[in-house]
Design an enzyme around this catalytic site. Structure first.
Site, PDB file in Angstrom:
ATOM      1  N   ASP A 194       0.871  -1.169   0.000  1.00  0.00           N
ATOM      2  CA  ASP A 194       0.000   0.000   0.000  1.00  0.00           C
ATOM      3  C   ASP A 194       0.909   1.220   0.000  1.00  0.00           C
ATOM      4  OD1 ASP A 194      -1.648   2.155   0.581  1.00  0.00           O
ATOM      5  OD2 ASP A 194      -2.977   0.961   1.863  1.00  0.00           O
ATOM      6  N   VAL A 195       0.878   1.984  -1.068  1.00  0.00           N
ATOM      7  CA  VAL A 195       1.853   3.077  -1.225  1.00  0.00           C
ATOM      8  C   VAL A 195       1.656   4.207  -0.213  1.00  0.00           C
ATOM      9  CG1 VAL A 195       2.324   2.649  -3.671  1.00  0.00           C
ATOM     10  CG2 VAL A 195       0.476   4.228  -3.035  1.00  0.00           C
ATOM     11  N   TYR A 231      -8.475  14.192  -7.415  1.00  0.00           N
ATOM     12  CA  TYR A 231      -7.534  13.583  -8.363  1.00  0.00           C
ATOM     13  C   TYR A 231      -6.670  14.674  -9.008  1.00  0.00           C
ATOM     14  CZ  TYR A 231      -6.133  10.708 -12.446  1.00  0.00           C
ATOM     15  OH  TYR A 231      -5.435  10.022 -13.416  1.00  0.00           O
ATOM     16  N   THR A 242      -7.892   1.460 -19.752  1.00  0.00           N
ATOM     17  CA  THR A 242      -7.533   0.648 -18.588  1.00  0.00           C
ATOM     18  C   THR A 242      -8.799   0.448 -17.745  1.00  0.00           C
ATOM     19  OG1 THR A 242      -7.128   2.493 -17.084  1.00  0.00           O
ATOM     20  CG2 THR A 242      -5.267   1.820 -18.466  1.00  0.00           C
TER      21      THR A 242
HETATM   22  N1  LIG Z   1      -5.948   5.299 -17.635  1.00  0.00           N
HETATM   23  C1  LIG Z   1      -5.875   6.589 -17.866  1.00  0.00           C
HETATM   24  O1  LIG Z   1      -6.551   7.115 -18.747  1.00  0.00           O
HETATM   25  C2  LIG Z   1      -4.947   7.461 -17.064  1.00  0.00           C
HETATM   26  C3  LIG Z   1      -4.793   8.796 -17.465  1.00  0.00           C
HETATM   27  C4  LIG Z   1      -3.940   9.598 -16.737  1.00  0.00           C
HETATM   28  C5  LIG Z   1      -3.257   9.088 -15.653  1.00  0.00           C
HETATM   29  N2  LIG Z   1      -3.446   7.796 -15.297  1.00  0.00           N
HETATM   30  C6  LIG Z   1      -2.733   7.321 -14.136  1.00  0.00           C
HETATM   31  O2  LIG Z   1      -2.061   6.110 -14.419  1.00  0.00           O
HETATM   32  C7  LIG Z   1      -1.944   5.329 -13.235  1.00  0.00           C
HETATM   33  C8  LIG Z   1      -2.463   3.932 -13.496  1.00  0.00           C
HETATM   34  O3  LIG Z   1      -3.862   4.012 -13.763  1.00  0.00           O
HETATM   35  P1  LIG Z   1      -4.654   2.906 -14.603  1.00  0.00           P
HETATM   36  O4  LIG Z   1      -5.490   3.643 -15.560  1.00  0.00           O
HETATM   37  O5  LIG Z   1      -3.721   1.860 -15.064  1.00  0.00           O
HETATM   38  O6  LIG Z   1      -5.641   2.362 -13.470  1.00  0.00           O
HETATM   39  P2  LIG Z   1      -5.839   0.924 -12.838  1.00  0.00           P
HETATM   40  O7  LIG Z   1      -6.990   1.085 -11.921  1.00  0.00           O
HETATM   41  O8  LIG Z   1      -5.861  -0.139 -13.865  1.00  0.00           O
HETATM   42  O9  LIG Z   1      -4.475   0.720 -12.002  1.00  0.00           O
HETATM   43  C9  LIG Z   1      -4.192   1.389 -10.811  1.00  0.00           C
HETATM   44  C10 LIG Z   1      -3.625   0.385  -9.838  1.00  0.00           C
HETATM   45  O10 LIG Z   1      -3.251   1.077  -8.645  1.00  0.00           O
HETATM   46  C11 LIG Z   1      -3.552   0.218  -7.555  1.00  0.00           C
HETATM   47  N3  LIG Z   1      -3.695   0.979  -6.310  1.00  0.00           N
HETATM   48  C12 LIG Z   1      -4.714   1.775  -5.916  1.00  0.00           C
HETATM   49  N4  LIG Z   1      -4.479   2.236  -4.680  1.00  0.00           N
HETATM   50  C13 LIG Z   1      -3.285   1.733  -4.280  1.00  0.00           C
HETATM   51  C14 LIG Z   1      -2.491   1.857  -3.116  1.00  0.00           C
HETATM   52  N5  LIG Z   1      -2.907   2.580  -2.062  1.00  0.00           N
HETATM   53  N6  LIG Z   1      -1.299   1.227  -3.067  1.00  0.00           N
HETATM   54  C15 LIG Z   1      -0.878   0.472  -4.096  1.00  0.00           C
HETATM   55  N7  LIG Z   1      -1.591   0.296  -5.230  1.00  0.00           N
HETATM   56  C16 LIG Z   1      -2.772   0.940  -5.316  1.00  0.00           C
HETATM   57  C17 LIG Z   1      -4.855  -0.464  -7.960  1.00  0.00           C
HETATM   58  O11 LIG Z   1      -5.089  -1.638  -7.226  1.00  0.00           O
HETATM   59  C18 LIG Z   1      -4.624  -0.701  -9.446  1.00  0.00           C
HETATM   60  O12 LIG Z   1      -4.084  -1.983  -9.704  1.00  0.00           O
HETATM   61  C19 LIG Z   1      -2.726   6.089 -12.152  1.00  0.00           C
HETATM   62  O13 LIG Z   1      -1.851   6.869 -11.382  1.00  0.00           O
HETATM   63  C20 LIG Z   1      -3.633   6.975 -12.968  1.00  0.00           C
HETATM   64  O14 LIG Z   1      -4.058   8.109 -12.262  1.00  0.00           O
HETATM   65  C21 LIG Z   1      -4.272   6.968 -15.965  1.00  0.00           C
END
Ligand SMILES: NC(=O)c1ccc[n+]([C@@H]2O[C@H](COP(=O)([O-])OP(=O)(O)OC[C@H]3O[C@@H](n4cnc5c(N)ncnc54)[C@H](O)[C@@H]3O)[C@@H](O)[C@H]2O)c1
Length: 250
Positions: A59-60, A152, A189
């Site tokens: 957990d980060v 966010y 995603t």
């Molecule tokens: N998908 C998009 O369009 C997008 C756009 C901009 C930024 N992002 C960023 O990219 C990153 C990945 O997002 P994604 O789209 O792959 O989402 P996702 O939900 O597939 O992956 C996020 C992961 O983070 C994990 N997580 C959540 N809380 C946590 C915690 N406290 N400790 C450890 N792990 C934790 C979740 O279990 C999940 O596996 C995020 O930071 C997101 O904000 C995504």
């Protein structure tokens, strides 16, 4: 030779989405990868599909877990070269509708999680004597105003700013550790799938703000992660990379 041959890379939130794609591409390019996530079941499954990968529950938000995850990485693979601060989540509320606890939670995961990752990765990277690369994942939410995701947006802004502070700190230390930030637009995603559901009743303006008209694939972000992790980017630090198909220049 792979582009990141022999480097040890730790990716947070790597059970799914962008983090999983980063881990796969880094491993394909020769890195030894550590995947961490709070989602233990999916994290283990994802790691099992990557030869030689290690999964650690993490957990980060928790500083002690950061210390043990980095210690376990160093023990298992002999050092740490790359950290991808990727873990995140989104909550769909405006500034008026966001309970303080929710604001704190979202910021604890992304803003504080990224801070803790940088804080504890730097000394571990320094010990290798070969520098290192920290890659923070922000969002175009740190550039645009997106009214529906107030907490966010704040967290992603903090990550963007912290990156410059970390980069100049390491530059002044002359330790060869670089820190850069990627600002993705919408990518396919589980997070964006849930966004579609959460916003199904929202105005078309809100949907448009989340770049509903075209999403990138996670491999596009992973390719940038590989570049920033590799020595090809040895002269790149404190930089911001927007990957949004042109969304923010419209
Ligand atoms: N998908 C998009 O369009 C997008 C756009 C901009 C930024 N992002 C960023 O990219 C990153 C990945 O997002 P994604 O789209 O792959 O989402 P996702 O939900 O597939 O992956 C996020 C992961 O983070 C994990 N997580 C959540 N809380 C946590 C915690 N406290 N400790 C450890 N792990 C934790 C979740 O279990 C999940 O596996 C995020 O930071 C997101 O904000 C995504």
């Amino acid at each position: 030779m792979g582009r990141v041959e022999g480097k040890v890379a730790l990716i947070t939130g790597a059970a799914s989405g962008l983090g999983a794609a980063d881990a796969r591409m880094l491993a394909r390019e020769g890195a030894r990868v550590v995947l961490t996530d709070v989602n233990e079941e999916l994290g283990r499954q994802t790691a099992a599909s990557i030869p030689g990968a290690l999964f650690l529950r993490h957990d980060v938000r928790d500083e002690a877990q950061w210390q043990s995850v980095i210690a376990a990485t160093v023990e298992h693979f002999g050092g740490l070269d790359v950290l991808v601060n990727n873990a995140g989540l989104v909550q769909f509320t405006s500034v008026e509708d966001t309970p303080l606890e929710q604001y704190r939670f979202v910021n604890a995961v992304m803003s504080e999680g990224t801070f803790l990752g940088c804080k504890h990765a730097i000394p571990a990277m320094r010990k290798t004597g070969r520098g290192g690369s920290i890659i923070n994942i922000s969002s175009i939410a740190a550039i645009m105003g997106i009214g529906e995701i107030a907490s966010y947006t704040a967290a992603k802004g903090a990550i963007r700013s912290l990156t410059r502070s970390v980069a100049i700190h390491c530059y002044n230390k002359r330790d060869g550790i670089r820190c850069n930030v990627i600002l993705p637009g919408a990518h396919e995603t589980p997070m964006t799938a849930s966004a579609g559901v959460a916003l199904s009743d929202a105005t078309s303006g809100a949907l448009d703000q989340l770049n509903n008209h075209g999403q990138g694939s996670p491999e596009g972000v992973a390719a940038m992660v590989v570049f920033l992790a590799s020595d090809e980017s040895r002269h790149v630090t404190g930089a911001e990379f927007v990957i949004d198909g042109g969304e923010t220049i419209r």
